[in-house]
Design a protein around this motif. Structure first.
Motif, short mmCIF file in Angstrom:
data_model
loop_
_atom_site.label_atom_id
_atom_site.label_comp_id
_atom_site.label_asym_id
_atom_site.label_seq_id
_atom_site.Cartn_x
_atom_site.Cartn_y
_atom_site.Cartn_z
N THR A 183 0.84 -1.20 0.00
CA THR A 183 0.00 0.00 0.00
C THR A 183 0.87 1.25 0.00
O THR A 183 1.51 1.59 1.00
CB THR A 183 -0.92 0.01 1.23
N GLY A 184 0.95 1.91 -1.15
CA GLY A 184 1.69 3.17 -1.25
C GLY A 184 3.18 3.02 -1.44
O GLY A 184 3.90 4.02 -1.37
N TRP A 185 3.67 1.83 -1.70
CA TRP A 185 5.11 1.66 -1.90
C TRP A 185 5.41 0.58 -2.93
O TRP A 185 4.66 -0.39 -3.07
CB TRP A 185 5.84 1.36 -0.59
N THR A 186 6.51 0.77 -3.64
CA THR A 186 7.00 -0.17 -4.65
C THR A 186 8.51 -0.28 -4.53
O THR A 186 9.20 0.75 -4.52
CB THR A 186 6.66 0.30 -6.07
N LEU A 187 9.02 -1.49 -4.42
CA LEU A 187 10.46 -1.73 -4.39
C LEU A 187 10.86 -2.44 -5.67
O LEU A 187 10.30 -3.48 -6.01
CB LEU A 187 10.85 -2.58 -3.19
N ARG A 188 11.85 -1.88 -6.36
CA ARG A 188 12.36 -2.48 -7.59
C ARG A 188 13.77 -3.03 -7.34
O ARG A 188 14.64 -2.32 -6.81
CB ARG A 188 12.40 -1.46 -8.72
N ALA A 189 14.01 -4.27 -7.71
CA ALA A 189 15.32 -4.89 -7.55
C ALA A 189 16.29 -4.34 -8.59
O ALA A 189 15.95 -4.20 -9.76
CB ALA A 189 15.21 -6.40 -7.69
#
Length: 284
Positions: A132-138
């Motif tokens: 919710t409200g965040w995205t982590l990209r490797a």
């Protein structure tokens, strides 16, 4: 110490909090920093060593919120072992770097590979996890280890850099798995990005990332130049190089410095600039 105290959740920005583990050493500085990303649901980055007090501190910081993922940058023992008890407590999947186990008789017994690391999902370069409200990209950043990942928080411009870039020291690049050529390429990769801030696993946040990356690349080039000059004067044994290159070094770090010199030599060998003769090295 800029990243103390241990065991307390420190809010760094709206989507990021940090808990410091009590595992200080000459290689971990004040200890491993575990990051909590999110508000209503969370990702845990680098859960750290399997220490009961650290696990308790993480559970307190999670405060009953759902954990979407437990993400590991790499599998050294100061980074990933707590993933398993934390997964058992939260039900969250372990994701991130690939499994990697090597037998290594080198100087970093504290950072041997975590043999029991078992990810539920391995993330490749560019893969994302989110809540919710965040995205982590490797972001694949081999060099310190061949399986090293960083994680970019797309909503805030923050990058979690693990051991690839630290806030207190240069990264140890130790063969056989550490690779100086790959490490330099990974630094160049980050230099081409526009991240706002770095949150490393050890040391304070890096508020001017590109400046630090340029400095680190310059530092490694200086080390390479030192090695070539020493070879030119007939100094071809790694211990003798370390003695001349690392004046005043903490004796506990001598072995790691030797591994770093070896990593440079192997990179130079791959580029056809030096060659090995027995235990000694010389210009090709």
């Amino acid at each position: 110490m800029t990243d103390a105290p241990t065991g307390q959740a420190i809010q760094l920005e709206p989507l990021v909090a940090r808990v410091l583990a009590a595992n200080p050493s000459p290689f971990t500085y004040t200890g491993t920093q575990t990051y909590l990303v999110g508000t209503s649901d969370l990702a845990i980055i680098d859960p750290g060593p399997d220490l009961p007090e650290h696990l308790e501190a993480l559970v307190a910081a999670i405060a009953g919120r759902p954990v979407v993922a437990i993400a590991c940058t790499h599998t050294h023992r100061d980074h990933s072992p707590a993933s398993r008890p934390l997964a058992a407590l939260t039900g969250a999947p372990i994701v991130g770097c690939a499994q990697l186990v090597l037998d290594d008789d080198g100087p970093r017994a504290d950072a041997a590979f975590d043999r029991d690391y078992a990810p539920d999902d391995v993330l490749a370069d560019g893969d994302c996890i989110g809540g919710t409200g965040w995205t982590l990209r490797a972001v694949a950043t081999p060099g310190h280890t061949s399986n090293h990942l960083c994680f970019a928080l797309e909503e805030s411009g923050a990058m979690f850099t693990g051991d690839h870039i630290m806030g207190w020291s240069t990264s140890v690049v130790a063969p056989p798995d550490g690779d100086m050529g790959a490490y330099m390429a990974s630094l160049d990769k980050l230099l081409g990005r526009e991240d706002r801030i770095y949150y490393p696993a050890h040391g304070k946040p890096v508020e001017k990332p590109q400046r630090l990356v340029r400095g680190m690349m310059g530092h490694r080039k200086q080390r390479e130049g030192q090695i070539l000059r020493l070879l030119g004067t007939g100094v071809g044994a790694i211990p003798a190089m370390v003695e001349r290159m690392y004046v005043g070094l903490d004796p506990r770090l001598t072995g790691a410095a030797g591994r770093s010199v070896l990593a440079h030599l192997l990179d130079l060998q791959n580029r056809g600039i030096v060659q090995q003769e027995g235990e000694a090295w010389k210009a090709a």
